[in-house]
Motif scaffolding. Sequence first.
Motif, short mmCIF file in Angstrom:
data_model
loop_
_atom_site.label_atom_id
_atom_site.label_comp_id
_atom_site.label_asym_id
_atom_site.label_seq_id
_atom_site.Cartn_x
_atom_site.Cartn_y
_atom_site.Cartn_z
N LYS A 101 0.85 -1.19 0.00
CA LYS A 101 0.00 0.00 0.00
C LYS A 101 0.89 1.24 0.00
CE LYS A 101 -3.69 -2.38 2.46
NZ LYS A 101 -4.70 -2.28 3.52
N LYS B 102 -11.82 9.19 -0.95
CA LYS B 102 -11.41 8.22 -1.98
C LYS B 102 -10.28 7.33 -1.44
CE LYS B 102 -11.03 6.92 -6.42
NZ LYS B 102 -11.90 6.76 -7.50
N ILE B 103 -9.33 7.92 -0.73
CA ILE B 103 -8.24 7.16 -0.14
C ILE B 103 -8.80 6.14 0.86
CG2 ILE B 103 -6.16 7.28 1.30
CD1 ILE B 103 -5.70 10.11 0.02
N SER C 281 -11.71 4.72 0.86
CA SER C 281 -12.40 3.62 0.17
C SER C 281 -11.42 2.64 -0.45
CB SER C 281 -13.37 4.16 -0.89
OG SER C 281 -12.68 4.73 -1.97
N ILE C 282 -10.30 3.12 -0.92
CA ILE C 282 -9.29 2.26 -1.54
C ILE C 282 -8.44 1.57 -0.48
CG2 ILE C 282 -7.19 2.32 -2.96
CD1 ILE C 282 -8.62 4.40 -4.68
N SER C 283 -8.34 2.15 0.70
CA SER C 283 -7.43 1.62 1.72
C SER C 283 -7.77 0.21 2.17
CB SER C 283 -7.40 2.55 2.94
OG SER C 283 -8.62 2.47 3.66
N SER D 204 -8.40 -2.20 0.16
CA SER D 204 -7.87 -3.12 -0.84
C SER D 204 -6.57 -3.74 -0.34
CB SER D 204 -7.59 -2.39 -2.15
OG SER D 204 -8.78 -1.80 -2.65
N PHE E 174 -2.42 -1.58 -3.44
CA PHE E 174 -2.73 -0.43 -4.30
C PHE E 174 -1.59 0.58 -4.28
CE2 PHE E 174 -4.36 0.71 -0.11
CZ PHE E 174 -3.83 1.98 0.07
N ILE F 169 -1.38 4.85 -5.02
CA ILE F 169 -2.03 6.11 -5.32
C ILE F 169 -0.89 7.09 -5.57
CG2 ILE F 169 -3.48 7.98 -4.45
CD1 ILE F 169 -4.73 5.86 -2.51
N TYR G 134 -5.07 6.34 -9.29
CA TYR G 134 -5.35 5.22 -8.39
C TYR G 134 -5.21 3.91 -9.16
CZ TYR G 134 -7.46 8.83 -5.48
OH TYR G 134 -7.67 9.95 -4.73
N ILE H 99 -5.42 -0.17 -8.28
CA ILE H 99 -5.67 -1.22 -7.31
C ILE H 99 -5.27 -2.54 -7.96
CG2 ILE H 99 -7.43 -2.41 -5.94
CD1 ILE H 99 -9.05 0.22 -6.08
N ASN I 148 -8.22 -6.53 -4.71
CA ASN I 148 -9.28 -6.04 -3.82
C ASN I 148 -9.37 -6.85 -2.57
OD1 ASN I 148 -10.35 -3.71 -4.75
ND2 ASN I 148 -11.68 -4.72 -6.21
#
Length: 121
Positions: A71, A95-96, A98-100, A102, A105, A107, A116, A118, A121
């Motif tokens: 990450k 947004k970060i 929501s992706i965190s 995964s 990823f 960014i 971004y 990914i 998931n």
Amino acid sequence: MRFLCDVHISFKFVRFLNSIGFETVHVNNILDGFHSKDALIARYADEFGLIIISKDIDFKNDFFIKGSPKKLIKVSLGNMPNQEFQDIFLHEIEKIKSISQSESFIIEVDPSGWTYIILKN
């Protein structure tokens, strides 16, 4: 979210992230401090589920070549005032978040905006 800030990310930014509720450490306060090798920092972040925030291109390269760190937020903005960087970061925080969740990823933020990617998931 939990962050590990690399050596070129300011302590002021670490304090800012902590003040808004994100557990954040600076590499200078763990491992061998600013002498820590990138691979050791990446392993530490992966082991403890931390998102590395770094300006170091080597982390980006290792992300794609070695899969570690898992990450990463790669900052490619050059030098700017802390307040400006904080504002840019806050603008993308949802947004970060929501992706965190995964598994893996990257960014990247540069003058043209946020990218971004990914991998898992």
